[in-house]
Scaffold this motif. Structure first.
Motif, PDB file in Angstrom:
ATOM      1  N   PRO A  70       0.815  -1.225   0.000  1.00 54.02           N
ATOM      2  CA  PRO A  70       0.000   0.000   0.000  1.00 54.02           C
ATOM      3  C   PRO A  70       0.846   1.271   0.000  1.00 54.02           C
ATOM      4  CG  PRO A  70      -0.903  -1.596   1.543  1.00 54.02           C
ATOM      5  CD  PRO A  70       0.409  -2.151   1.072  1.00 54.02           C
ATOM      6  N   ALA A  71       1.949   1.258   0.751  1.00 48.29           N
ATOM      7  CA  ALA A  71       2.780   2.465   0.846  1.00 48.29           C
ATOM      8  C   ALA A  71       3.409   2.826  -0.490  1.00 48.29           C
ATOM      9  CB  ALA A  71       3.865   2.268   1.903  1.00 48.29           C
ATOM     10  N   VAL A  72       3.768   1.820  -1.302  1.00 44.95           N
ATOM     11  CA  VAL A  72       4.394   2.132  -2.582  1.00 44.95           C
ATOM     12  C   VAL A  72       3.365   2.722  -3.543  1.00 44.95           C
ATOM     13  CG1 VAL A  72       4.143  -0.012  -3.940  1.00 44.95           C
ATOM     14  CG2 VAL A  72       6.243   1.285  -4.093  1.00 44.95           C
ATOM     15  N   GLN A  73       2.116   2.304  -3.412  1.00 45.11           N
ATOM     16  CA  GLN A  73       1.063   2.885  -4.245  1.00 45.11           C
ATOM     17  C   GLN A  73       0.769   4.324  -3.823  1.00 45.11           C
ATOM     18  OE1 GLN A  73      -1.320   0.434  -6.532  1.00 45.11           O
ATOM     19  NE2 GLN A  73      -1.852  -0.894  -4.801  1.00 45.11           N
ATOM     20  N   GLU A  74       0.835   4.572  -2.521  1.00 46.70           N
ATOM     21  CA  GLU A  74       0.660   5.942  -2.027  1.00 46.70           C
ATOM     22  C   GLU A  74       1.791   6.843  -2.520  1.00 46.70           C
ATOM     23  OE1 GLU A  74       0.460   5.468   2.184  1.00 46.70           O
ATOM     24  OE2 GLU A  74      -1.383   4.261   2.103  1.00 46.70           O
TER      25      GLU A  74
ATOM     26  N   PRO B 103      18.815   5.650  -1.701  1.00 48.66           N
ATOM     27  CA  PRO B 103      18.603   5.839  -3.144  1.00 48.66           C
ATOM     28  C   PRO B 103      17.223   6.409  -3.435  1.00 48.66           C
ATOM     29  CG  PRO B 103      18.291   3.550  -2.562  1.00 48.66           C
ATOM     30  CD  PRO B 103      18.763   4.235  -1.312  1.00 48.66           C
ATOM     31  N   TRP B 104      17.022   6.789  -4.685  1.00 54.29           N
ATOM     32  CA  TRP B 104      15.721   7.260  -5.150  1.00 54.29           C
ATOM     33  C   TRP B 104      14.849   6.064  -5.518  1.00 54.29           C
ATOM     34  CZ3 TRP B 104      14.413  12.360  -5.017  1.00 54.29           C
ATOM     35  CH2 TRP B 104      15.452  13.286  -4.881  1.00 54.29           C
ATOM     36  N   LEU B 105      13.559   6.175  -5.250  1.00 51.65           N
ATOM     37  CA  LEU B 105      12.583   5.161  -5.665  1.00 51.65           C
ATOM     38  C   LEU B 105      11.703   5.773  -6.748  1.00 51.65           C
ATOM     39  CD1 LEU B 105      11.316   2.323  -5.140  1.00 51.65           C
ATOM     40  CD2 LEU B 105       9.662   3.506  -3.661  1.00 51.65           C
TER      41      LEU B 105
ATOM     42  N   PRO C 258       6.075  10.341  -6.733  1.00 52.79           N
ATOM     43  CA  PRO C 258       6.481   9.258  -7.645  1.00 52.79           C
ATOM     44  C   PRO C 258       7.991   9.088  -7.793  1.00 52.79           C
ATOM     45  CG  PRO C 258       5.532  11.094  -8.865  1.00 52.79           C
ATOM     46  CD  PRO C 258       5.286  11.369  -7.426  1.00 52.79           C
ATOM     47  N   ILE C 259       8.764  10.113  -7.442  1.00 54.58           N
ATOM     48  CA  ILE C 259      10.220  10.002  -7.391  1.00 54.58           C
ATOM     49  C   ILE C 259      10.645  10.532  -6.030  1.00 54.58           C
ATOM     50  CG2 ILE C 259      12.418  10.639  -8.452  1.00 54.58           C
ATOM     51  CD1 ILE C 259      10.928  11.121 -11.072  1.00 54.58           C
ATOM     52  N   THR C 260      11.035   9.638  -5.153  1.00 54.27           N
ATOM     53  CA  THR C 260      11.332  10.029  -3.774  1.00 54.27           C
ATOM     54  C   THR C 260      12.437   9.152  -3.212  1.00 54.27           C
ATOM     55  OG1 THR C 260      10.316  10.494  -1.622  1.00 54.27           O
ATOM     56  CG2 THR C 260       9.651   8.451  -2.724  1.00 54.27           C
TER      57      THR C 260
ATOM     58  N   GLY D  30      10.458  17.243 -11.941  1.00 55.77           N
ATOM     59  CA  GLY D  30      10.699  18.282 -10.955  1.00 55.77           C
ATOM     60  C   GLY D  30      11.746  17.921  -9.920  1.00 55.77           C
ATOM     61  N   VAL D  31      12.447  16.811 -10.106  1.00 54.96           N
ATOM     62  CA  VAL D  31      13.468  16.340  -9.167  1.00 54.96           C
ATOM     63  C   VAL D  31      14.800  16.243  -9.902  1.00 54.96           C
ATOM     64  CG1 VAL D  31      14.227  14.333  -7.810  1.00 54.96           C
ATOM     65  CG2 VAL D  31      11.832  15.047  -7.735  1.00 54.96           C
ATOM     66  N   VAL D  32      15.886  16.583  -9.225  1.00 55.70           N
ATOM     67  CA  VAL D  32      17.221  16.402  -9.794  1.00 55.70           C
ATOM     68  C   VAL D  32      17.890  15.227  -9.090  1.00 55.70           C
ATOM     69  CG1 VAL D  32      19.493  17.393 -10.204  1.00 55.70           C
ATOM     70  CG2 VAL D  32      17.452  18.839 -10.382  1.00 55.70           C
ATOM     71  N   ILE D  33      18.206  14.189  -9.870  1.00 54.65           N
ATOM     72  CA  ILE D  33      18.944  13.045  -9.350  1.00 54.65           C
ATOM     73  C   ILE D  33      20.404  13.284  -9.689  1.00 54.65           C
ATOM     74  CG2 ILE D  33      19.201  10.543  -9.416  1.00 54.65           C
ATOM     75  CD1 ILE D  33      16.306  10.367 -10.421  1.00 54.65           C
ATOM     76  N   ARG D  34      21.229  13.353  -8.670  1.00 49.91           N
ATOM     77  CA  ARG D  34      22.633  13.739  -8.851  1.00 49.91           C
ATOM     78  C   ARG D  34      23.503  12.551  -9.258  1.00 49.91           C
ATOM     79  NH1 ARG D  34      22.358  19.139  -9.383  1.00 49.91           N
ATOM     80  NH2 ARG D  34      21.151  20.082  -7.665  1.00 49.91           N
ATOM     81  N   ALA D  35      24.576  12.859  -9.965  1.00 47.14           N
ATOM     82  CA  ALA D  35      25.558  11.841 -10.335  1.00 47.14           C
ATOM     83  C   ALA D  35      26.028  11.117  -9.074  1.00 47.14           C
ATOM     84  CB  ALA D  35      26.737  12.481 -11.051  1.00 47.14           C
ATOM     85  N   GLY D  36      26.070   9.792  -9.142  1.00 45.07           N
ATOM     86  CA  GLY D  36      26.514   9.002  -8.001  1.00 45.07           C
ATOM     87  C   GLY D  36      25.392   8.531  -7.100  1.00 45.07           C
ATOM     88  N   GLU D  37      24.158   8.978  -7.367  1.00 47.99           N
ATOM     89  CA  GLU D  37      23.038   8.536  -6.543  1.00 47.99           C
ATOM     90  C   GLU D  37      22.389   7.295  -7.156  1.00 47.99           C
ATOM     91  OE1 GLU D  37      21.461  12.444  -4.196  1.00 47.99           O
ATOM     92  OE2 GLU D  37      20.646  12.150  -6.216  1.00 47.99           O
ATOM     93  N   GLY D  38      21.918   6.416  -6.278  1.00 46.53           N
ATOM     94  CA  GLY D  38      21.283   5.184  -6.722  1.00 46.53           C
ATOM     95  C   GLY D  38      19.809   5.380  -7.022  1.00 46.53           C
ATOM     96  N   ILE D  39      19.279   4.485  -7.857  1.00 44.76           N
ATOM     97  CA  ILE D  39      17.851   4.496  -8.183  1.00 44.76           C
ATOM     98  C   ILE D  39      17.328   3.069  -8.065  1.00 44.76           C
ATOM     99  CG2 ILE D  39      16.068   5.106  -9.853  1.00 44.76           C
ATOM    100  CD1 ILE D  39      17.936   6.803 -11.346  1.00 44.76           C
ATOM    101  N   ILE D  40      16.118   2.941  -7.532  1.00 45.13           N
ATOM    102  CA  ILE D  40      15.394   1.666  -7.528  1.00 45.13           C
ATOM    103  C   ILE D  40      14.097   1.866  -8.299  1.00 45.13           C
ATOM    104  CG2 ILE D  40      14.288  -0.111  -6.130  1.00 45.13           C
ATOM    105  CD1 ILE D  40      16.151   0.689  -3.833  1.00 45.13           C
ATOM    106  N   PHE D  41      13.839   0.973  -9.245  1.00 41.95           N
ATOM    107  CA  PHE D  41      12.602   1.019 -10.024  1.00 41.95           C
ATOM    108  C   PHE D  41      11.678  -0.077  -9.497  1.00 41.95           C
ATOM    109  CE2 PHE D  41      16.026   2.597 -12.669  1.00 41.95           C
ATOM    110  CZ  PHE D  41      15.494   3.768 -13.205  1.00 41.95           C
TER     111      PHE D  41
END
Length: 405
Positions: free
Chosen positions: A25-29, A47-49, A35-37, A306-317
């Motif tokens: 439920p939390a991921v749907q919220e 990391p960013w989700l 949507p990018i946090t 509206g978000v800046v993901i910086r070089a060196g930061e991780g992302i999870i899809f």
């Protein structure tokens, strides 16, 4: 550490016990509100989700988003993956173009649609034989051990050229390697044993080749197109991925269809292979069993949403969140086997999309198109609340699925 950082959601997020097949439920919220946090993972990194379908498609095809797990910002799934990254050969699972392109080309041939489709009669026989054994055996039975695990294990063993008599070894080893709760030293020991097993087998294939993928890779090693170490580790990756995910989709997909008898009836009663193929993609979308997300790291700053993901930061899809995104799939929480679902991301997206997706689709088409037709009275032999779900591996599934007829 700031209060804001301390309050970040812990990923993976927890599913609701009353809705075990739905995303957390939390991921749907988060998909609706942020949507990018940022989230927190097992080692305290943040990391960013990314949860929206469109954002995932944009980023997974952006060359600035990297699969390089040697980057300090890479968001490893667990301690074992972090520990072995520095000593893992560069494969299709941890490289970017042009190296990824070269490696993918060395193994892509056996997995293209035309070659995979030739295996349909053999897979059909495997499925029919296992169902014959089920019908002649005890009732009820655990579908996981009677059908879900043997089908992909037999298929990947045949495809790779691995003796099926060793399936207990590679099944148990694969499960431990993928278990996020396993001690790193134990996972390392098992990974080493799998590598030694495949290295020995590859050596045999290089001396006496057959009509299988290991023999084909052995030929490429002898031609200097890939190293022996690359071939061994590619074989290990195929062996693990080739049975774990498909076994889960057979059992969990059956559970989902049994929970939706109107949709099960469509699959059971059709004689149209296109309907079966579409149903497979819809079940893949609905379940999206990879529960640890696709992991990447950013090599250059990227601005998105509206978000800046910086070089060196991780992302999870989070693939399940994207596949339940109502902007991509209206009424996404509804299982509808007639829905055009092929744009789902259960296999990921972009250049690193799952190598074995055509094989997985074929196996599922044969199973879904055969099991419910041959055993039309198939039903759960336990309440869904009694089932034990697996939250520890890369894929989400059930430890057993008792069925009767």
């Amino acid at each position: 550490m700031s209060g804001a950082a301390e309050s970040l959601p812990e990923y993976p997020l927890q599913r609701a016990a009353e809705c075990p097949l739905a995303p957390a439920p939390a991921v749907q919220e988060l998909r609706a509100a942020k949507p990018i946090t940022k989230v927190r993972i097992w080692n305290g990194s943040t990391p960013w989700l990314v949860t929206r379908h469109a954002d995932q498609r944009t980023l997974l095809t952006d060359p600035r988003v990297s699969d390089d797990d040697l980057d300090p910002g890479f968001p490893y799934v667990n301690a074992h993956r972090a520990e072995i990254a520095p000593v893992t050969p560069r494969l299709i699972t941890n490289t970017d173009a042009p190296e990824h392109t070269r490696l993918r080309r060395t193994v892509n041939g056996p997995f293209v649609v035309k070659r995979i489709e030739k295996a349909r009669p053999a897979i059909q026989k495997i499925v029919d034989d296992l169902i014959d054994t089920m019908l002649d055996g005890p009732n009820p039975v655990d579908l996981l051990t009677a059908l879900a695990l043997p089908v992909p294990s037999l298929v990947i063993a045949e495809l790779l050229g691995v003796p099926y008599k060793d399936h207990d070894f590679f099944q148990s080893s694969s499960s431990l390697v993928l278990d996020s709760t396993a001690p790193p030293e134990k996972a390392r020991e098992v990974s080493g044993a799998l590598s030694a097993y495949l290295d020995n087998l590859l050596g045999e294939k290089m001396t006496d080749p057959g009509e299988d993928v290991l023999s084909e890779m052995g030929g490429r090693v002898k031609a200097g197109e890939m190293t022996r170490t690359e071939a061994v580790h590619m074989g290990v990756a195929m062996l693990i991925a080739g049975h774990e995910t498909t076994a889960t989709m057979i059992s969990l997909g059956t559970l989902a269809l049994l929970q939706h008898p109107d949709q099960l009836a469509v699959v059971r009663e059709t004689e149209d292979p296109k309907v079966i193929a579409n149903a497979v993609d819809e079940v893949l979308r609905y379940l999206s069993i990879v529960q640890t997300g696709v992991r990447r790291v950013v090599k250059e700053d990227i601005e998105i949403g509206g978000v800046v993901i910086r070089a060196g930061e991780g992302i999870i899809f989070d693939l399940h969140a994207a596949n339940w995104d109502p902007e991509a799939f209206p009424e996404a929480d509804r299982l509808d086997v007639r829905r055009p679902a092929r744009t789902h991301q259960a296999f990921g997206y972009g250049p690193h999309q799952c190598l074995g997706q055509n094989l997985a689709r074929l196996e599922l088409q044969v199973v879904y198109g055969t099991l419910y037709r041959r055993i039309p009275t198939l039903r759960l032999a336990a309440g869904i609340e009694e089932l034990e779900f697996d939250h520890t591996g890369t894929t989400y599934g059930v430890h057993s699925l008792p069925v009767a007829w």
